[in-house]
Design an enzyme around this catalytic site. Structure first.
Site, PDB file in Angstrom:
ATOM      1  N   VAL A   1       0.514  -1.251   0.169  1.00  0.00           N
ATOM      2  CA  VAL A   1       0.200   0.333  -0.039  1.00  0.00           C
ATOM      3  C   VAL A   1       0.671   1.318   0.107  1.00  0.00           C
ATOM      4  O   VAL A   1       0.201   2.338   0.701  1.00  0.00           O
ATOM      5  CB  VAL A   1      -1.073   0.449   0.878  1.00  0.00           C
TER       6      VAL A   1
ATOM      7  N   ARG B   1       4.400   2.570  -1.759  1.00  0.00           N
ATOM      8  CA  ARG B   1       4.781   3.493  -3.575  1.00  0.00           C
ATOM      9  C   ARG B   1       5.232   1.206  -4.138  1.00  0.00           C
ATOM     10  O   ARG B   1       5.731   0.527  -4.639  1.00  0.00           O
ATOM     11  CB  ARG B   1       6.205   4.249  -4.218  1.00  0.00           C
TER      12      ARG B   1
ATOM     13  N   ASP C   1      -1.490  -2.656  -4.269  1.00  0.00           N
ATOM     14  CA  ASP C   1      -2.827  -1.114  -4.746  1.00  0.00           C
ATOM     15  C   ASP C   1      -1.984  -0.591  -5.974  1.00  0.00           C
ATOM     16  O   ASP C   1      -2.535   0.024  -5.985  1.00  0.00           O
ATOM     17  CB  ASP C   1      -2.827  -0.417  -3.277  1.00  0.00           C
TER      18      ASP C   1
ATOM     19  N   GLU D   1       2.232   1.949 -13.190  1.00  0.00           N
ATOM     20  CA  GLU D   1       1.050   1.945 -13.368  1.00  0.00           C
ATOM     21  C   GLU D   1      -0.099   3.265 -14.679  1.00  0.00           C
ATOM     22  O   GLU D   1       1.201   4.551 -15.224  1.00  0.00           O
ATOM     23  CB  GLU D   1       0.609   2.421 -12.531  1.00  0.00           C
TER      24      GLU D   1
ATOM     25  N   HIS E   1      -4.230   1.849  -7.515  1.00  0.00           N
ATOM     26  CA  HIS E   1      -4.167   1.944  -7.237  1.00  0.00           C
ATOM     27  C   HIS E   1      -5.263   3.339  -6.820  1.00  0.00           C
ATOM     28  O   HIS E   1      -5.358   4.715  -6.536  1.00  0.00           O
ATOM     29  CB  HIS E   1      -2.940   2.841  -8.024  1.00  0.00           C
TER      30      HIS E   1
ATOM     31  N   ALA F   1      -6.622   3.871  -1.565  1.00  0.00           N
ATOM     32  CA  ALA F   1      -6.351   4.938  -0.835  1.00  0.00           C
ATOM     33  C   ALA F   1      -8.146   6.461  -0.577  1.00  0.00           C
ATOM     34  O   ALA F   1      -8.073   7.552  -0.006  1.00  0.00           O
ATOM     35  CB  ALA F   1      -5.645   6.257  -0.587  1.00  0.00           C
TER      36      ALA F   1
END
Length: 351
Positions: free
Chosen positions: A262, A264, A288, A293, A312, A315
């Site tokens: 969770v 980077r 995540d 990306e 991602h 959050a």
């Protein structure tokens, strides 16, 4: 001497309720905001906004004029390193930029600001505003692995009741290693401790921390990982952390170790992770974030039966803009009253 007013320009879109919260909590702010000058949200807290949206020349001129008059920015303009550099260099009165990201260091580093510019403009981040939702996702990831979510899904899809008793793992009997005990990692540690897990955590400082049974120096990361039942990475993406979780760590794990990221994606050597998954040393991985990306379509992570991917988004929540607005208002008060700001970015490590 404390200041009397603070001119704040919105570098990104912010909803009306969050704007009202900022102005209510710090009425000395003069908000510089023009209608239709920032891209519309596709969802709550969509700081980049609709990628298809464009300003016309008049809107671009008006937007840059607001940025030029500001003492402070809410959000990196357009979440763009180029726009940040342009604004810092054209607006010599600018004193403070607040990033809507928990990190934001990547954009600031990419802006290639000089030492003088970084000394003139303080950058703060939204670190900690996403900690609770990310900690919940970390808990979800470990539980998904411990309770064999993939097998349950497959059995349900095939209408299979099961071939006898299914043994599951208990979080309360696990040793969970939290890699990175910053704002996110500390909340992760608290959540797992509440379930009875033994919690270890890595830190460059050896100080004792609440909810952490053992603080592990980063030099001992591989040895500690080899003794853990689950590993949760909550590290920021910096030059120092790039590829930190690689062959040395994944190669020494016990069979069936659970892994969650969770932090980077750049922290993980994905080739080493895939090798550990194939070998069974990592029994389940919940990610995540990924190194690149969006995740490339040819990545083996997409189709791996022991991987759970989230784009991602762990959050994100409806509460995110309000929480970031509240932090910004608090820091505005601190700035106006001559007090230290929260979450000041380290401009050597860029986090």
């Amino acid at each position: 001497m404390p200041d009397h007013t603070l001119k704040v320009a919105l570098g990104v879109t912010l909803d009306d309720a969050s704007v009202e919260l900022i102005l209510r909590r710090e009425p000395r702010i003069e908000l510089l905001r023009g209608p239709g000058l920032t891209p519309p949200w596709r969802w709550s807290g969509d700081w980049e906004g609709d990628p298809a949206w464009r300003r016309d020349p008049a809107q671009q001129h008006a937007f840059e004029a607001l940025l030029h008059e500001a003492d402070a920015l809410f959000g990196i303009p357009d979440v763009s390193p180029e726009a940040l550099a342009r604004t810092v260099r054209s607006n010599l009165r600018l004193r403070w930029v607040h990033t809507t990201a928990a990190g934001g260091g990547g954009q600031v580093k990419a802006a290639r600001l000089t030492a003088e510019e970084l000394g003139r403009v303080t950058v703060t981040t939204s670190a900690g505003m996403h900690a609770e939702t990310l900690a919940e996702w970390a808990l979800f990831g470990v539980l998904a692995g411990a309770k064999d979510l993939r097998r349950l899904e497959a059995d349900q899809a095939s209408r299979t009741w099961g071939d006898g008793r299914r043994l599951m793992r208990h979080v309360s009997e696990m040793t969970v290693l939290v890699v990175g005990l910053g704002g996110i990692g500390r909340v992760v540690a608290q959540r797992f401790a509440a379930l009875g897990a033994t919690v270890w955590g890595t830190s460059r400082r050896r100080e004792a921390l609440e909810h952490v049974d053992r603080v592990v120096p980063l030099d001992d990361l591989a040895a500690a990982a080899a003794q853990a039942d689950a590993i949760v990475s909550a590290l920021p993406g910096t030059d120092r952390t790039t590829g930190l979780l690689g062959a040395e760590v994944f190669g020494g794990l016990r069979a069936g170790t659970l892994f969650v990221n969770v932090g980077r994606g750049t922290v993980v050597d994905e080739a080493a992770l895939v090798e550990a998954l194939d070998a069974g040393r990592v029994g389940f991985a919940a990610l995540d974030v990924t190194a690149v990306e969006p995740l490339p379509v040819d990545s083996p992570l997409w189709g791996h039966p022991s991987v759970l991917l989230s784009p991602h988004t762990a959050a994100l929540s409806e509460q995110e803009p309000r929480r970031i607005a509240a932090l910004f208002a608090e820091n505005a008060t601190r700035l106006l009253d001559g007090q230290p700001l929260r979450n000041v970015m380290d401009t050597r490590e860029f986090y």
